[in-house]
Scaffold this active site. Structure first.
Site, mmCIF file in Angstrom:
data_model
loop_
_atom_site.group_PDB
_atom_site.id
_atom_site.type_symbol
_atom_site.label_atom_id
_atom_site.label_comp_id
_atom_site.label_asym_id
_atom_site.label_seq_id
_atom_site.Cartn_x
_atom_site.Cartn_y
_atom_site.Cartn_z
ATOM 1 N N HIS A 144 0.746 -1.602 -0.114
ATOM 2 C CA HIS A 144 0.224 0.032 -0.044
ATOM 3 C C HIS A 144 1.199 1.253 -0.133
ATOM 4 O O HIS A 144 0.223 1.987 -0.465
ATOM 5 C CB HIS A 144 -1.222 0.385 1.059
ATOM 6 C CG HIS A 144 -2.155 -0.735 1.118
ATOM 7 N ND1 HIS A 144 -2.243 -2.257 2.107
ATOM 8 C CD2 HIS A 144 -2.962 -1.212 0.577
ATOM 9 C CE1 HIS A 144 -3.582 -2.881 1.612
ATOM 10 N NE2 HIS A 144 -3.987 -1.774 0.505
ATOM 11 N N LYS A 191 1.534 2.774 -3.371
ATOM 12 C CA LYS A 191 0.534 2.867 -3.957
ATOM 13 C C LYS A 191 1.151 4.566 -3.754
ATOM 14 O O LYS A 191 0.848 5.993 -4.399
ATOM 15 C CB LYS A 191 -0.861 3.100 -4.161
ATOM 16 C CG LYS A 191 -0.839 1.126 -4.231
ATOM 17 C CD LYS A 191 -0.846 1.121 -5.727
ATOM 18 C CE LYS A 191 -1.845 0.198 -6.358
ATOM 19 N NZ LYS A 191 -1.435 0.093 -7.688
HETATM 20 P P1 NAD Z 1 -2.998 -8.896 -10.764
HETATM 21 O O1 NAD Z 1 -1.544 -9.453 -10.549
HETATM 22 O O2 NAD Z 1 -3.698 -9.946 -10.930
HETATM 23 O O3 NAD Z 1 -2.389 -8.005 -12.476
HETATM 24 C C1 NAD Z 1 -1.365 -7.761 -12.517
HETATM 25 C C2 NAD Z 1 -0.424 -7.600 -13.240
HETATM 26 O O4 NAD Z 1 0.688 -6.507 -13.457
HETATM 27 C C3 NAD Z 1 -0.063 -9.036 -13.777
HETATM 28 O O5 NAD Z 1 -0.715 -9.330 -14.859
HETATM 29 C C4 NAD Z 1 1.824 -8.940 -13.658
HETATM 30 O O6 NAD Z 1 1.946 -9.680 -14.388
HETATM 31 C C5 NAD Z 1 1.706 -7.504 -14.247
HETATM 32 N N1 NAD Z 1 3.117 -6.458 -13.450
HETATM 33 C C6 NAD Z 1 2.983 -6.234 -12.607
HETATM 34 N N2 NAD Z 1 4.434 -5.712 -12.863
HETATM 35 C C7 NAD Z 1 4.706 -5.527 -13.757
HETATM 36 C C8 NAD Z 1 6.031 -5.071 -14.388
HETATM 37 N N3 NAD Z 1 7.098 -4.113 -13.898
HETATM 38 N N4 NAD Z 1 5.930 -5.185 -16.354
HETATM 39 C C9 NAD Z 1 4.498 -5.106 -16.305
HETATM 40 N N5 NAD Z 1 4.032 -5.891 -15.714
HETATM 41 C C10 NAD Z 1 3.922 -6.523 -14.938
HETATM 42 O O7 NAD Z 1 -3.203 -7.816 -10.631
HETATM 43 P P2 NAD Z 1 -5.023 -6.805 -10.187
HETATM 44 O O8 NAD Z 1 -5.207 -7.754 -8.846
HETATM 45 O O9 NAD Z 1 -5.562 -7.258 -11.941
HETATM 46 O O10 NAD Z 1 -4.708 -5.310 -10.103
HETATM 47 C C11 NAD Z 1 -4.676 -4.542 -11.113
HETATM 48 C C12 NAD Z 1 -3.968 -3.173 -10.330
HETATM 49 O O11 NAD Z 1 -5.577 -3.182 -9.578
HETATM 50 C C13 NAD Z 1 -2.844 -3.367 -9.009
HETATM 51 O O12 NAD Z 1 -2.205 -2.372 -9.616
HETATM 52 C C14 NAD Z 1 -3.623 -2.456 -8.058
HETATM 53 O O13 NAD Z 1 -3.012 -2.362 -7.488
HETATM 54 C C15 NAD Z 1 -4.879 -2.879 -8.286
HETATM 55 N N6 NAD Z 1 -6.110 -2.728 -7.500
HETATM 56 C C16 NAD Z 1 -6.356 -4.390 -7.175
HETATM 57 C C17 NAD Z 1 -7.723 -4.506 -6.507
HETATM 58 C C18 NAD Z 1 -7.936 -5.434 -6.578
HETATM 59 O O14 NAD Z 1 -8.706 -6.066 -5.188
HETATM 60 N N7 NAD Z 1 -7.874 -6.863 -7.786
HETATM 61 C C19 NAD Z 1 -8.084 -3.269 -5.823
HETATM 62 C C20 NAD Z 1 -7.146 -2.484 -5.079
HETATM 63 C C21 NAD Z 1 -6.572 -2.420 -6.308
HETATM 64 N N1 USQ Z 2 -9.355 -10.141 5.677
HETATM 65 C C1 USQ Z 2 -9.650 -10.897 6.640
HETATM 66 N N2 USQ Z 2 -9.964 -12.769 5.945
HETATM 67 C C2 USQ Z 2 -9.390 -13.314 5.305
HETATM 68 C C3 USQ Z 2 -8.757 -12.209 4.296
HETATM 69 C C4 USQ Z 2 -8.780 -10.918 4.509
HETATM 70 O O1 USQ Z 2 -10.190 -11.194 7.388
HETATM 71 O O2 USQ Z 2 -9.346 -14.611 4.677
HETATM 72 C C5 USQ Z 2 -9.475 -9.117 5.729
HETATM 73 C C6 USQ Z 2 -7.671 -8.202 5.873
HETATM 74 O O3 USQ Z 2 -7.386 -8.290 6.811
HETATM 75 C C7 USQ Z 2 -8.883 -6.926 5.282
HETATM 76 C C8 USQ Z 2 -9.562 -7.169 4.260
HETATM 77 O O4 USQ Z 2 -10.053 -8.246 4.933
HETATM 78 O O5 USQ Z 2 -8.708 -5.877 6.439
HETATM 79 C C9 USQ Z 2 -9.151 -6.651 3.388
HETATM 80 O O6 USQ Z 2 -8.070 -7.815 2.993
HETATM 81 P P1 USQ Z 2 -7.960 -8.170 1.292
HETATM 82 O O7 USQ Z 2 -6.619 -9.064 1.240
HETATM 83 O O8 USQ Z 2 -9.405 -8.234 0.989
HETATM 84 O O9 USQ Z 2 -7.289 -6.780 0.787
HETATM 85 P P2 USQ Z 2 -6.089 -5.935 0.482
HETATM 86 O O10 USQ Z 2 -4.598 -6.635 1.375
HETATM 87 O O11 USQ Z 2 -6.269 -4.381 1.656
HETATM 88 O O12 USQ Z 2 -5.753 -5.956 -1.008
HETATM 89 C C10 USQ Z 2 -6.461 -5.798 -2.249
HETATM 90 C C11 USQ Z 2 -5.929 -5.180 -3.099
HETATM 91 C C12 USQ Z 2 -4.606 -4.396 -3.472
HETATM 92 C C13 USQ Z 2 -5.736 -3.640 -3.561
HETATM 93 C C14 USQ Z 2 -6.607 -3.601 -1.900
HETATM 94 C C15 USQ Z 2 -7.968 -1.973 -1.878
HETATM 95 O O13 USQ Z 2 -5.044 -6.990 -2.894
HETATM 96 O O14 USQ Z 2 -4.417 -5.015 -4.505
HETATM 97 O O15 USQ Z 2 -5.075 -2.097 -3.617
HETATM 98 O O16 USQ Z 2 -7.666 -4.653 -1.739
HETATM 99 S S1 USQ Z 2 -7.982 -1.314 -0.278
HETATM 100 O O17 USQ Z 2 -8.128 -2.541 1.297
HETATM 101 O O18 USQ Z 2 -9.562 -0.660 -0.527
HETATM 102 O O19 USQ Z 2 -6.810 -1.025 -0.170
#
Ligand code: NAD
Ligand code: USQ
Length: 394
Positions: A182, A185
């Site tokens: 985090h 970011k």
């Molecule tokens: P993901 O890991 O499935 O996808 C990320 C992709 O980026 C992967 O395919 C990976 O191979 C590629 N990648 C990573 N580093 C790279 C690099 N240096 N060069 C080229 N490619 C690279 O993740 P996601 O869940 O699809 O998340 C996408 C974005 O959204 C991330 O930036 C994540 O932080 C953000 N995000 C995700 C969530 C969630 O719940 N999944 C929530 C909030 C924010």
């Molecule tokens: N949690 C549980 N049980 C579980 C898994 C998670 O209680 O089995 C809790 C965690 O402790 C946390 C919350 O659920 O408090 C969210 O956890 P998560 O793993 O679903 O999400 P997080 O680690 O915050 O990360 C995910 C994505 C990340 C994105 C983020 C959005 O992997 O890329 O940035 O969600 S946010 O949470 O708004 O920052």
């Protein structure tokens, strides 16, 4: 619009690329496919099988008649990024390409350093490429609601008006992130804001909440177009994990008291939000922030909703929280800017939950129950993983 989708092989990048392609944009995908290596490293796999990037791009052409260009390479490689910009000439860039797991970033020093170098250096390279190639390119970057942490006051969209000793200013909202991921970011946001200020770039930081779901209008056109679905203790996100746990009869793993409240959104709304940001670009020199989530729930509430939606018996277990986070706290975060641009959210209801449970049920034979346990502990500087693999080198 000519749109580059960075991270287009990932959970969110792939369905976003398909969505934008179907909407008539010229789409190029950039990805180094490192996400697939994390699976090899952790000894886990996506619940839903996924095709290779090249195979699914070919399949998309067969299904839709539309072409997506692919560039396989690393964003931290400046020469590669420059070459992609010269060849594709984007008008907008959607940047998903980062190491996105908080637990992965907290495994040990090597994984923390890898995460921050990958994410911060990749984004910095990108900012230079935009500035040198064409500063009018709109950057739409995925940030996270976790940048703000859980302060005891309302969270605003990026900025807050502060009056201090009789003077008032609008300043970046204070950040209290909860993992080295985090934090990466937060560092990106600062670099982006600075690049907009000095070079006149235009950028939108989408501070996204936790995403749930897996099916979109485009990925369901053919099983080979599916996007990944993570349920393991390192990459699985909370609601998707609970759905898989319910289906295999595993107790739903609420960490600690379960009062942790998070902004949540449906994967289909990720696609809609990104599109809205692209169609309504930031001004020249503008760095703007949208909070991208539609509802907020506590972890306990989510476990109860999944237990209610699942027809079988479900147990909710309060396991010790492996993270350092507030387990009970105030949470009220603004999220009006995307609604003002026209977002019509898919809210979390029984129908949506049952559709995610059905996906989990279809692939239940692929679930490795051993992968569910949370193995990364925030308080340790070196967590004991279940795999003995040496892992990725930073
Ligand atoms: P993901 O890991 O499935 O996808 C990320 C992709 O980026 C992967 O395919 C990976 O191979 C590629 N990648 C990573 N580093 C790279 C690099 N240096 N060069 C080229 N490619 C690279 O993740 P996601 O869940 O699809 O998340 C996408 C974005 O959204 C991330 O930036 C994540 O932080 C953000 N995000 C995700 C969530 C969630 O719940 N999944 C929530 C909030 C924010
Ligand atoms: N949690 C549980 N049980 C579980 C898994 C998670 O209680 O089995 C809790 C965690 O402790 C946390 C919350 O659920 O408090 C969210 O956890 P998560 O793993 O679903 O999400 P997080 O680690 O915050 O990360 C995910 C994505 C990340 C994105 C983020 C959005 O992997 O890329 O940035 O969600 S946010 O949470 O708004 O920052």
């Amino acid at each position: 619009m000519r749109i580059l989708v960075l991270g287009g092989d990932g959970y969110l990048g792939w369905p976003t690329a398909l969505h934008l392609s179907r909407r008539g944009h010229d789409v190029g995908i950039v990805d180094n496919c490192v996400r697939r290596n994390y699976d090899h490293e952790m000894g886990v796999d996506s619940l839903v099988p996924i095709e290779t990037l090249h195979k699914r791009v070919r399949l998309w052409q067969e299904v839709s008649g539309l072409t997506i260009e692919t560039y396989v390479g690393d964003l931290t490689d400046a020469a590669f990024v420059d070459e992609v910009f010269e060849r594709f000439e984007p008008e907008a860039v959607v940047h998903f390409a980062e190491q996105r797991s908080a637990p992965y970033s907290m495994i040990d020093r090597r994984h923390a350093v890898y995460t921050q170098v990958n994410n911060v250096a990749g984004t910095l390279n990108l900012l230079y490429a935009i500035a040198e190639h064409d500063p009018s390119i709109h950057l739409v970057k995925l940030g996270t609601m976790g940048e703000y942490g859980t302060p005891n006051i309302d969270i605003e969209e990026g900025f807050i008006e502060i009056t201090h000793k009789g003077r008032t200013d609008v300043l970046p909202y204070p950040k209290q992130p909860g993992s080295f991921y985090h934090l990466s970011k937060v560092h990106d946001s600062h670099n982006m804001a600075f690049a907009c200020r000095i070079w006149g770039l235009r950028a939108t930081d989408l501070n996204q909440g936790v995403v749930y779901g897996q099916a979109t209008d485009e990925t369901t056109l053919h099983p080979g177009l599916a996007t990944r679905f993570d349920y393991d203790g390192v990459f699985g996100t909370v609601l998707n994990r609970f759905c898989v746990q319910a289906v295999i009869g595993h107790p739903l793993t609420v960490y600690g008291k379960g009062g942790q409240t998070r902004g949540m959104l449906d994967i289909r709304d990720t696609l809609a939000c990104v599109e809205l940001a692209l169609l309504n670009p930031a001004e020249e020199g503008e760095f703007r922030v949208f909070n991208q989530f539609t509802e907020s729930f506590s972890v306990q509430q989510m476990a109860e909703m999944v237990a209610d939606a699942y027809p079988g018996r479900t147990e909710i277990a309060h396991v010790e929280d492996p993270r350092v986070e507030k387990e009970e706290h105030y949470y009220r975060a603004a999220h009006t800017k995307l609604l003002d641009l026209g977002l019509v959210p898919h809210l979390l209801d029984g129908t949506t939950l049952r559709s995610i449970l059905a996906i989990a049920d279809t692939h239940r034979d692929r679930v490795d129950p051993e992968a569910i346990r949370a193995t990364v502990e925030w308080r340790r500087t070196a967590s004991r993983l279940r795999t003995a693999s040496p892992g990725l080198r930073a």
